[in-house]
Design a protein around this motif. Structure first.
Motif, PDB file in Angstrom:
ATOM      1  N   ILE A  42      -5.776  -8.156  -3.006  1.00  0.00           N
ATOM      2  CA  ILE A  42      -5.833  -7.899  -1.566  1.00  0.00           C
ATOM      3  C   ILE A  42      -7.234  -8.158  -1.049  1.00  0.00           C
ATOM      4  CG2 ILE A  42      -5.567  -6.116   0.185  1.00  0.00           C
ATOM      5  CD1 ILE A  42      -3.427  -4.856  -1.574  1.00  0.00           C
ATOM      6  N   ALA A  43      -8.234  -7.747  -1.840  1.00  0.00           N
ATOM      7  CA  ALA A  43      -9.620  -7.972  -1.414  1.00  0.00           C
ATOM      8  C   ALA A  43      -9.943  -9.444  -1.396  1.00  0.00           C
ATOM      9  CB  ALA A  43     -10.577  -7.211  -2.343  1.00  0.00           C
ATOM     10  N   MET A  94      -9.848  -3.872   5.097  1.00  0.00           N
ATOM     11  CA  MET A  94      -9.704  -4.235   3.699  1.00  0.00           C
ATOM     12  C   MET A  94     -10.988  -3.996   2.924  1.00  0.00           C
ATOM     13  SD  MET A  94      -6.579  -5.118   3.291  1.00  0.00           S
ATOM     14  CE  MET A  94      -6.186  -3.891   4.538  1.00  0.00           C
ATOM     15  N   GLN A  95     -12.111  -4.321   3.543  1.00  0.00           N
ATOM     16  CA  GLN A  95     -13.386  -4.119   2.837  1.00  0.00           C
ATOM     17  C   GLN A  95     -13.674  -2.628   2.643  1.00  0.00           C
ATOM     18  OE1 GLN A  95     -16.340  -6.298   4.996  1.00  0.00           O
ATOM     19  NE2 GLN A  95     -15.622  -8.309   4.231  1.00  0.00           N
ATOM     20  N   GLY A 140      -5.225  -2.024 -10.197  1.00  0.00           N
ATOM     21  CA  GLY A 140      -6.534  -2.608  -9.933  1.00  0.00           C
ATOM     22  C   GLY A 140      -6.435  -4.085  -9.635  1.00  0.00           C
ATOM     23  N   GLU A 193       0.821  -1.193   0.000  1.00  0.00           N
ATOM     24  CA  GLU A 193       0.000   0.000   0.000  1.00  0.00           C
ATOM     25  C   GLU A 193       0.869   1.263   0.000  1.00  0.00           C
ATOM     26  OE1 GLU A 193      -2.351  -0.550   3.458  1.00  0.00           O
ATOM     27  OE2 GLU A 193      -3.917  -1.686   2.429  1.00  0.00           O
ATOM     28  N   ARG A 222      -5.282  -4.464  -6.059  1.00  0.00           N
ATOM     29  CA  ARG A 222      -6.352  -4.223  -5.092  1.00  0.00           C
ATOM     30  C   ARG A 222      -7.292  -5.417  -5.035  1.00  0.00           C
ATOM     31  NH1 ARG A 222      -6.042   0.990  -7.713  1.00  0.00           N
ATOM     32  NH2 ARG A 222      -5.265   2.581  -6.244  1.00  0.00           N
ATOM     33  N   GLN A 223      -7.618  -5.980  -6.213  1.00  0.00           N
ATOM     34  CA  GLN A 223      -8.533  -7.125  -6.225  1.00  0.00           C
ATOM     35  C   GLN A 223      -7.919  -8.309  -5.488  1.00  0.00           C
ATOM     36  OE1 GLN A 223     -11.678  -7.176  -7.398  1.00  0.00           O
ATOM     37  NE2 GLN A 223     -11.820  -9.249  -6.549  1.00  0.00           N
ATOM     38  N   LEU A 266      -0.029   1.693  -3.807  1.00  0.00           N
ATOM     39  CA  LEU A 266      -1.435   2.122  -3.730  1.00  0.00           C
ATOM     40  C   LEU A 266      -1.522   3.520  -3.122  1.00  0.00           C
ATOM     41  CD1 LEU A 266      -2.994  -1.271  -2.587  1.00  0.00           C
ATOM     42  CD2 LEU A 266      -2.737  -0.364  -4.896  1.00  0.00           C
ATOM     43  N   LYS A 270     -11.406  -0.359   2.111  1.00  0.00           N
ATOM     44  CA  LYS A 270     -10.499   0.156   1.081  1.00  0.00           C
ATOM     45  C   LYS A 270     -10.742  -0.473  -0.290  1.00  0.00           C
ATOM     46  CE  LYS A 270      -6.701   1.202   4.246  1.00  0.00           C
ATOM     47  NZ  LYS A 270      -5.300   0.930   4.570  1.00  0.00           N
ATOM     48  N   TYR A 271     -10.933  -1.790  -0.298  1.00  0.00           N
ATOM     49  CA  TYR A 271     -10.912  -2.490  -1.575  1.00  0.00           C
ATOM     50  C   TYR A 271     -12.203  -3.254  -1.882  1.00  0.00           C
ATOM     51  CZ  TYR A 271      -6.052  -1.601  -0.440  1.00  0.00           C
ATOM     52  OH  TYR A 271      -4.873  -1.010  -0.077  1.00  0.00           O
TER      53      TYR A 271
END
Length: 2001
Positions: free
Chosen positions: A1674-1675, A1714-1715, A1668, A1648, A1671-1672, A1652, A1717-1718
């Protein structure tokens, strides 16, 4: 000024200083280097060092000492050697050669190193002594013998070449030595070295022969004694008498052997005159060997003081005086003082065995000590009494140690011989000589001796008027017949002057004295007859005054001659003692001579007085005498004959007396007769000459003469008297007329030889034939000197005598056989004398007549011995005599060789063997050795070969005149027979080497004319020029036989390998013979052409030049130079001869290129050209191009293919008639090349020369250029690989893997050029090497290479495809089947059952469809079943191999490894550290590179070794077969790590400035993909990398890659733990804890911070998609962690609950962040289904359940509310069941939308879940399935794919019917579970289970096998341990934790630690999106609904009510 040539005397020098050289034109020298000076200029020399002749330069004169030298200009190169003694040159050369060997032995740790070093030191000292030039001749000769023996001993011990020497110890020169003599010297030297141990002192002469074999030992010995010190304390002057005695004195049996040596001694000694002590030496001579062997030998002596009766007191403190005192006065007494005694028997025996010729040097002498035994005043010198009364010899408490120290040396020979041979020895000059008491063993003519030895033995005397016994003294005088004293004839001993009278020792009051005193009387012969010995006895008083008045009281005397004229006998004599009346007797009265002088038997003594003398009856006196005379005899018969001859009476009428004298001669003892040999012969010859009337008397005289000669020549007794005879004949013989009588009488006996009464005399006469003819010839010579006439008459009579002897050989009576044998034996001894006065040619004819007259069957051995003696005689030295003798000798030899050839014939040998077996059966004998052997033929053959060798030896000498005719006769008559005989002899036959030496000698002495004559004899010429060509059949047969023998000599090595000189001489002769054969073949065997003769020559010549004994490169420099200077390089000469003969073949060459078998010369020529030597290779390699041309332009075969196109042809014929190929040459070339290089031939230089020479010739040829160069390249490449292979295989340090790689290098090449036979040869080598290393898998793959070349037919196998494992199999199908069986066995041992099954399926098809062999099929299927079970059995531990990348950089590695990269397959559980150690152990000099950075060019080209080692990951190709859910983990694991050829590894690095706070911002990755040449595993454990691809990942891409890998790992581990409840929990705990814990979760935070951020997005707009994606990822990690925590919570124990709660809390926080942010990530569908299954799992009631790591109740489910608070256990259970129910309801709805409806049994899941929720029991979930796939962008699949998935799901549900459901839990035997029931209809029963689960037992039966839970997965499982590993884990106790395992023994490290390896599993990359769907579960409690009644439910179950 200019350089001038050096003078010959200044061409050799030695460097005396080290010289390093100041310019490039100088040469460097070390001290001791020898130089050859060529030119000189001022202060400089120009030349070279003899150590390096190739390097020439200048060096200063001041550094060189010029030495005398020998300049040899006879050869092509000038050779200089130092002018030194030959022995010094030999020692120098030996030391230089041994110095090289010493270093080698020391490095090898050989125990012979010490022996070599000590011998070298010894030789250096000996060399210095020889160079000093100060040694006398005999010392130099002895030192030379010791040097040569030391050299020979060490050479034999170290296996070096045997050195042969002549009789003087010099090395034999083969150029002037015949081959036969050289062989015999080798044989004798080798036998002597074998016989004499190396530890014994040198007993050999220079040639290695025992001295006794070279020089006969003399019969007499001489003892040399030198006194070195005397310690005897005497009060008065004294005498020491030393003598040698035989017999044991301790028993009183001693007797004197020699005279005594008198040493004067006083109490002062020799302290002040040491030179007198040095003169105390004596030689005791004439010691007979017989006497020394009789018994013990003692050195004895008496010490007698001279003074008064009583001795004075000795002062012990008194030292030695200054000078010796004067002689004792005459009136002094000789009183006993003591004895000196020493047993020297062992000393004599030792020195006799040493057999020295001369006195040793002072350094070799050893002092010996003889003890002194003192005697008391009243004691006597009786040895026996004295020894018995003395305890400690020589030691007295008052006087100390006393005795004599002396040197003792025994010398072979008498005093004359020693004085002749040792004239230079000063120490032997003027040394007194003590003779033996007796005559010498040999009395030479002219020797005169007349000595009488008298020993006073004992006496017995009465007291008379004395009160006590007398002190008797004996006085001895020699008087004549008038009573007058003869002065100076008595000798007490040597070293003392003669005496007028001898006085004995006086004993104190001894009535029976025993003197044992010996003295010698030496009288002239003329005085001896009238002399006598007078003994006077006198009493010696102790009072000096009285003693002066004492008179003799008795007298005795002894006459020296007896009345018959003979002398006294050698015995004891008891003399009569006459009392003396001093008043009437006077000194001058000699009337006593008329009285008797000794007592005789039967005579009574009457007492009466006569002239004052009266015989005493009470007194007695005994003496003994030994008479030694050459003129006076003690034998009456001999005396009569001698007196008769001297008086001349025998010439008158007194024939009766003469006859009686001749008869009496036979009664004379032989020893006595030999003493008077000269006188006896004179008398007999006089009688023979002067008897002119009576023939009978002549015969009797002749018989007496023969009798005397027979005794004198008796070898057993009187052999030593032969020199006496010879001396007599040449010096003292005077019978000038005896020859006529001797010829006449001898002829009479020969002509009447048949008469039996003449046989005895004739036999003796034949034995004495030599001396009979000596008398005849000497008598004739004397007659000629006096009168000079009658020669013709003499020759006539002698001719008649010889003819009569020759005619006597015709007799066939048995009683004449002995006479004939004696005649043949001794006739040759007469030749030297006869030829002096007789025609030699006539004598030769007589000898030939004698040999031919004898019947062939009578005494053949003696006949051959006679022939041999004639060969060595003077006759054979004369060419005119050889013309007469040689044809007869050749005829005799041919007859015996023919008989011997029959004896060695194969058929005869078989018959003899058959007869032997019959005799063994008849006689019941076990071995044939017990049968008597007829050795007569063998001995005759041996003698025959010896004769032939002697003939050739004589003919080799340059002193025998021209020998051309003789060699021609021998070669024409015997060469073929010798060759035939040699070819039939066994190699172990001792006769073979002798016969070969004869053959070599004969061929050596044949010149070109001899060969031409022989070949003309074998080739009959046509009658006219127009006739047909001569018939060469006989010539070809001879040539083939000769070449067969030559080839056998080369191959079998008749002579030992250390016989270097003999082998080299043999080879030089073979070269000469091959040149002659080559010439005759090219001239006479061309029309008609005989290819077998040509081929045999090529084979013989090539085998000759390739033999090891000609390979100069293996010799030491000195030996190589010696061989080249004497014989040159015989290989080159023979190779040029081969080349010349090859190019003379013309059109016949093709027969030796395409010919089969032995006719093909490609292989032999290849072997020849591979010999080292630039010149040889340059001369012979072009032959291959000529062979290529021969086949290229050879006619095409009808079956051959079309010819190759060519731009130019060299023939006028159409091209279709030529082959235009050389494939047969190429095939043979490659095959032989492989064989020869592997056997050690060839090198890199040969490869370069072949490429250069043949390539150049091909380039010059337009037509053959392209195919020729192609062949050259092929051969060159093959040579390179073969040389690498040989180097690797012959180096013991190389590992097996390196050798395997080298073999595969060759396999690839042979596969490329399609050479099956060579390919398969190395296939089996590789297979065997794998088996030696237990690499069964690789061995199986290797054998499969051969099996792949075969097909399933019954076609016959070609030679190239045959297998050495099954040599008798000759069909494709059969061999392939057997190889498959072998391969399957190897795969089974290597646990490669999957690969074995592939081959089994192929065999199944053959057995079932083709062969229909159901028995084999049944066995095979049963074996396949075992393989399947082995694959699925978790107990079969198959470790998953690791793979490693190894890069070899640098030129220090073998060529096939240099700068190449390989991928290795590890061994079992081998890790990187272990593998690295193993590789570095193989290359101990290699340096490991710690970084993966590519090396520089300098590193690659350096001569060192650098290694890069790293671990690589498998990248297997995705196979949809293994993606099915039903595929077991065991199967997937195998294919993930096997049959892989693509591997990857990564190298991290930083780009730009590294951020210390966040390294991920600059961390880049270089990801490299490697592709190997073949998949692993294969025929090797490593394969080279053929393709490499590297991809560089940016920091952002690296972050995406890392997140993808992390998500994949988490996904795989969650899925594994969801499927397998037996896995230990700690791995999952570590994984989840590391990701949810904020302290560890630094990766996402760093990403991050680095990427990010708005700054990064602004600076890198092109990375928007990648950001992107990050981020996906990490999510998507959040739902994965949720699923993992859920699974973890299902199995966590109470002890681990605290940690679990901490992880849940951390996860909730992370999830919220996490939710925000991503967004919300998606959980993979299969994990969602697994979660549902676990939620609905039925468990036993809590009170009956056993908590463990694999089984929990439904109350242990985890639920986390939105606030992150954990609710109570009851709520968690409720929410878990509700969530499972709603999930299933939602799933049913979704399935209905897809057109899928669930059955009743499937819908019953919800009811069952509710029921079990109420009952508090756990349950099981249905099989997992998926309804959609979500990709990385969140979209789902298209409608078509949805329909496809719908159909798949229908099939899945149909297959997964609940009615056929099995238990998904693996149970142990000790924990009973519910029987498997349909889920909707199961009746839950109370099951009692133990609190602690039992340890699982072996699953040996079917009912104990674990049940694998089915699954429906779409990705390959990660790298995990096999289920068998998980089954070994046991349930944790309630007090356990995730970090502590109370479990069975731990798993192997590799199987347990898989966390770091999960990233390498074959999964779908997370960058493309993890298949998932939202998990949206309601939080409200689901409605309660009672379960549907079912017929299978037990309604009485309280849990359902």
């Amino acid at each position: 000024m200019s350089w001038t040539p050096a003078r010959d005397r200044e061409k050799y020098g030695v460097a005396i200083y080290n010289y390093g050289g100041s310019t490039d034109s100088c040469i460097k020298l070390n001290v001791g280097d020898t130089v050859h000076i060529l030119e000189e200029l001022g202060d400089w020399y120009f030349g070279y060092s003899l150590h390096n002749k190739d390097l020439r330069g200048i060096f200063p004169k001041s550094f060189i000492q010029v030495r005398e030298c020998i300049v040899d200009k006879s050869g092509p190169v000038e050779v200089v050697t130092a002018r030194l003694p030959p022995i010094v040159q030999e020692v120098t050369a030996v030391l230089r050669e041994w110095n090289i060997l010493l270093r080698k032995l020391y490095v090898e740790g050989n125990k012979d190193c010490i022996l070599l070093l000590n011998t070298m030191k010894e030789l250096i000292l000996h060399r210095c002594k020889v160079l000093s030039g100060q040694l006398p001749t005999d010392e130099l000769r002895k030192l030379k013998h010791r040097i040569t023996h030391a050299i020979d001993r060490v050479n034999a011990c170290l296996g070096l070449d045997l050195v042969v020497r002549d009789d003087n110890g010099n090395i034999l020169n083969p150029d002037i030595t015949s081959a036969v003599k050289l062989f015999r010297h080798h044989d004798e030297a080798a036998a002597a070295i074998r016989k004499v141990p190396s530890s014994l002192p040198s007993r050999l002469d220079g040639g290695g022969h025992e001295q006794s074999a070279k020089k006969k030992t003399h019969l007499s010995w001489t003892a040399f004694i030198s006194i070195t010190n005397i310690i005897i304390k005497v009060p008065e002057p004294s005498e020491i008498s030393l003598g040698m005695y035989v017999g044991d004195p301790r028993e009183g049996k001693e007797r004197p052997l020699t005279e005594t040596f008198i040493i004067p001694w006083t109490d002062d000694g020799y302290s002040h005159q040491p030179e007198l002590l040095q003169k105390l030496k004596c030689l005791f001579t004439d010691l007979s060997s017989v006497v020394l062997d009789e018994g013990a030998v003692w050195l004895m002596g008496s010490v007698v003081r001279q003074g008064s009766m009583t001795s004075k007191e000795v002062d012990p403190r008194r030292t030695s005086g200054i000078t010796p005192r004067r002689n004792t006065p005459i009136d002094s007494m000789r009183r006993p003082f003591g004895l000196i005694l020493l047993d020297i028997t062992s000393l004599v025996e030792k020195q006799r065995n040493l057999n020295h010729l001369h006195s040793p040097s002072h350094s070799q002498r050893e002092d010996y000590f003889a003890s002194f035994y003192p005697c008391g005043e009243k004691e006597t010198l009786d040895v026996k009494k004295l020894l018995s009364s003395r305890g400690d010899p020589g030691r007295d408490g008052k006087t100390g140690l006393q005795g004599i120290w002396f040197n003792f040396h025994l010398i072979n020979g008498d005093i004359k011989k020693i004085q002749e041979d040792s004239t230079h020895l000063v120490e032997l000059r003027d040394v007194p000589v003590a003779y033996r008491l007796g005559l010498s063993d040999v009395v030479m003519p002219g020797d005169v001796r007349n000595d009488l030895y008298v020993t006073l033995v004992s006496g017995e005397f009465s007291r008379g008027n004395k009160a006590s016994d007398r002190n008797v003294e004996v006085t001895v005088r020699i008087c004549d017949d008038k009573g007058r004293l003869i002065p100076g004839v008595i000798h007490q001993g040597c070293g003392k002057d003669p005496l007028d009278e001898y006085r004995s020792v006086t004993y104190h009051h001894d009535a029976k004295p025993k003197w044992a005193e010996t003295f010698k009387i030496a009288l002239p012969i003329e005085e001896f007859r009238r002399a006598h010995v007078k003994f006077l006895f006198k009493h010696r008083s102790t009072n000096d005054l009285k003693d002066k008045n004492e008179k003799p009281f008795a007298l005795s005397y002894m006459k020296l001659m007896q009345q018959n004229g003979t002398t006294l006998k050698n015995t004891e004599h008891e003399l009569i003692v006459y009392k003396i009346d001093n008043k009437k007797w006077s000194e001058g009265d000699f009337s006593y001579l008329n009285l008797l002088w000794k007592r005789e038997a039967g005579y009574e003594i009457v007492k009466s007085w006569n002239s004052g003398l009266s015989p005493s009856t009470k007194d007695a006196f005994t003496i003994s005498t030994i008479f030694c005379s050459t003129k006076l005899t003690q034998n009456e018969e001999l005396l009569r004959l001698l007196e008769l001859g001297w008086s001349g009476c025998c010439f008158g009428n007194e024939g009766g007396d003469l006859d009686e004298c001749l008869r009496g001669l036979r009664r004379v003892p032989p020893d006595e007769l030999m003493v008077f040999l000269q006188d006896t012969l004179d008398v007999l010859l006089e009688i023979l000459m002067n008897n002119s009337e009576n023939d009978d008397m002549d015969n009797r005289t002749f018989e007496a003469l023969i009798y005397v000669i027979t005794i004198a020549t008796d070898k057993n007794k009187h052999e030593a008297f032969q020199p006496v005879l010879d001396s007599y004949i040449h010096r003292n013989f005077h019978a000038t007329l005896a020859y006529n009588k001797l010829i006449h009488v001898l002829k009479f006996y020969v002509e009447n030889g048949k008469e039996p009464n003449r046989q005895d005399t004739l036999k003796k006469a034949m034995k004495c034939l030599q001396y009979v003819f000596k008398f005849i010839i000497r008598s004739r010579q004397l007659f000629v000197e006096l009168y000079g006439k009658g020669q013709e008459e003499f020759e006539k009579s002698l001719q008649q005598l010889l003819d009569a002897i020759a005619d006597m050989m015709k007799l066939t009576e048995d009683h004449t056989l002995t006479v004939q044998a004696h005649c043949l034996k001794y006739i040759t001894t007469t030749i030297p004398d006869i030829v002096t006065t007789f025609d030699p040619v006539t004598m030769s004819n007589v000898l030939v007549k004698m040999v031919t007259n004898l019947n062939a069957r009578r005494i053949p051995k003696q006949r051959l011995m006679t022939v041999n003696e004639v060969v060595h005689s003077e006759l054979f030295q004369r060419p005119e005599c050889r013309r007469v003798l040689l044809p007869t000798f050749i005829n005799q030899i041919r007859q015996l060789l023919a008989a011997g050839e029959e004896m060695t014939d194969e058929e005869v040998v078989k018959r003899k063997k058959k007869t032997t077996n019959k005799l063994m059966k008849m006689l019941a004998i076990e071995t044939s050795e017990q049968l008597p052997v007829d050795r007569s033929i063998t001995e005759e053959l041996d003698l025959c070969v010896k004769i032939l060798g002697d003939i050739l030896d004589v003919l080799f000498s340059s002193e025998v005149g021209p020998t051309y005719e003789d060699i021609t006769q021998l070669s024409s008559a015997l060469l073929e027979d010798i060759i035939a005989f040699v070819s039939k002899l066994n190699s172990e036959d001792p006769l073979l080497s002798k016969l070969v030496s004869v053959l070599v000698s004969l061929l050596r002495q044949m010149n070109e004319r001899h060969f031409q004559t022989l070949f003309n004899q074998l080739t009959p010429q046509p009658a006219s020029p127009t006739a047909s060509p001569p018939n060469t059949a006989q010539l070809c047969c001879f040539l083939l036989s000769l070449m067969d023998v030559l080839e056998s000599l080369v191959k079998e090595k008749i002579f030992p390998k250390d016989w270097a000189e003999m082998i080299l001489l043999e080879n030089s002769v073979i070269v000469k013979v091959l040149q002659q054969i080559s010439r005759v073949i090219s001239e006479r065997v061309r029309e008609p052409f005989k290819e077998e003769v040509w081929g045999r020559f090529f084979h013989t010549a090539i085998n000759f030049i390739t033999q090891p004994s000609l390979q100069l490169e293996g010799f030491t420099p000195s030996k190589r130079n010696k061989v080249l200077s004497r014989y040159k390089d015989m290989r080159k000469e023979t190779a040029l001869e081969i080349k010349s003969l090859w190019f003379s073949l013309g059109s016949q060459k093709i027969k030796f290129v395409k010919g089969g078998g032995d006719l093909c010369m490609v292989g032999p020529f290849l072997k020849m050209t591979m010999l080292p030597g630039v010149e040889l290779r340059k001369a012979t390699i072009p032959i291959f191009f000529d062979m290529m041309q021969c086949e290229f332009y050879s006619p095409r075969d009808s079956s051959s293919s079309s010819h190759s196109s060519s731009s130019n042809t060299q023939s006028d014929q159409p091209r279709t008639k030529h082959k235009f190929k050389f494939n047969e040459f190429e095939s043979e070339m490659l095959e032989k090349l492989d064989e020869l290089v592997e056997s050690g031939h060839g090198d890199g230089h040969y490869r370069e020369m072949f490429q250069e020479l043949v390539g150049a010739l091909c380039c010059e040829h337009n037509t053959m250029k392209e195919p020729g160069l192609k062949l050259v390249r092929t051969v060159t490449r093959l040579l390179e690989r073969l040389l690498q292979y040989r180097t690797i295989m012959n180096t013991p340090d190389n590992s097996a893997e390196t050798r395997m790689s080298c073999i595969v290098n060759l396999l690839d090449f042979y596969a490329e050029i399609k050479r099956k036979e060579l390919y398969l040869r190395y296939v089996y080598k590789l297979s065997n090497l794998h088996l030696d290393c237990d690499n069964y898998t690789e061995s199986g793959y290797t054998l499969k290479l051969h099996a792949d070349l075969l097909h399933w037919t019954n076609d016959s196998l070609s030679t190239a495809l045959r297998s050495p494992l099954y040599p008798k199999v000759n069909q494709h199908g059969v061999l392939k089947e057997m190889l498959y069986g072998q391969i399957i066995d190897h795969f089974d041992k290597g646990k490669m059952w999957e690969d074995a099954l592939v081959l089994c399926r192929e065999l199944v098809e053959q057995y079932e469809v083709v062969m229909m062999d159901y028995n084999k099929l049944a066995d095979l299927l049963a074996r396949m079943s075992n393989f399947y079970r082995s694959i699925m059995n978790p107990q079969n531990l198959r470790p998953e191999p690791e793979y490693f990348r190894v890069a070899y950089f640098g030129r220090g590695f073998p060529a096939f490894l240099q700068n190449k990269v390989f991928v290795y397959r590890g061994n079992g559980f081998e890790r990187l550290a272990d593998f690295t150690s193993r590789i570095l152990d193989q290359f101990p000099n290699a340096e490991r590179m710690t970084k993966l950075t590519p090396p520089s060019d300098d590193v690659k080209d350096s001569p060192q070794q650098f290694v890069q080692i790293s671990k690589v990951d498998c990248a297997p190709e995705e196979d949809t077969r293994f993606l099915a859910p039903s595929v077991n983990e065991q199967i997937q694991k195998y294919y993930r790590a096997h049959h892989v050829k693509v591997f990857t590894y990564s190298r991290p690095f930083h780009r730009g400035h590294r951020d210390p706070n966040n390294e991920f911002a600059t961390l880049c990755i270089e990801k490299t993909t490697l592709q190997t040449s073949y998949p692993l595993p294969g025929i090797l454990r490593c394969f080279p990398v053929v393709h490499t691809k590297s991809v560089e990942l940016s920091p952002l891409e690296n972050a995406i890659e890392s997140m993808t890998t992390a998500n994949n790992d988490l996904y795989e581990i969650a899925k594994r733990y969801a499927r397998d409840l037996t896995l230990p929990l700690h791995q999952l705990t570590r994984k989840v804890s590391g990701m949810v814990d904020a302290a560890v979760m630094g990766g996402v935070v760093n990403y991050e911070k680095a990427f990010l951020t708005s700054e990064y997005e602004c600076c890198h707009p092109e990375d928007a998609d990648k950001l992107g994606n990050l981020r996906q990822l990490i999510a998507n990690q959040v739902p994965l962690l949720e699923a993992a925590l859920f699974i973890h919570g299902r199995r966590v124990t109470e002890a681990e609950m605290g940690l679990h709660n901490h992880m849940v809390t951390s996860f909730n926080k992370m999830q919220a962040q996490m939710q925000d942010k991503y967004g919300i990530g998606e959980m993979p569908e299969d994990l969602r289904v697994e979660k549902l299954r676990l939620q609905s799992q039925i468990s036993l009631p809590e009170e009956h359940s056993t908590r463990g790591s694999y089984h929990y109740s439904s109350n242990d489910s985890l639920f986390v509310d939105e606030g992150g608070r954990e609710e109570g256990r009851h709520d968690r259970s409720r929410h878990s069941l509700s969530r499972g129910f709603l999930a299933l309801t939602s799933l049913s709805t979704e399935l209905a939308q897809l057109g899928i409806t669930l059955s009743g049994s499937q819908h019953s899941l919800s009811r069952l879940s509710a029921a079990t929720s109420k009952a508090g029991c756990g349950g099981t979930l249905p099989r997992q399935f998926k309804t959609s796939t979500v990709y990385g962008n969140g979209t789902t699949s298209s409608s078509k794919s949805a329909k496809k998935e719908s159909r798949a799901l229908k099939n899945l549900l149909r297959r997964e019917s609940f009615s056929s459901r099995e238990s998904s839990t693996q149970w142990f035997r000790g924990c009973e579970s519910m029987p498997p029931q349909p889920i909707a209809e199961v009746v839950i029963e109370q099951v009692t289970a133990p609190r602690t689960p039992q340890r699982p037992k072996r699953l040996d039966s079917v009912d104990m096998l674990p049940v694998r839970p089915r699954s429906c997965t779409f990705t390959s499982p990660p790298t995990t341990p096999s289920p068998s590993l998980g089954s070994r884990e046991t349930a944790s106790t309630p007090t356990g934790s995730v970090y502590e395992e109370d479990a069975p023994p731990p798993l192997p490290v590799k199987a347990r630690d898989q966390d770091n390896d999960l990233r390498h599993s074959s999964t779908i990359p997370m960058s493309k999106g993890i298949p998932s769907f939202p998990l949206d579960l309601p939080t409200d409690e689901p409605p309660k609904k009672p379960p549907r009644p079912d017929k299978n439910h037990n309604h009485q179950d309280p849990t359902l009510l």
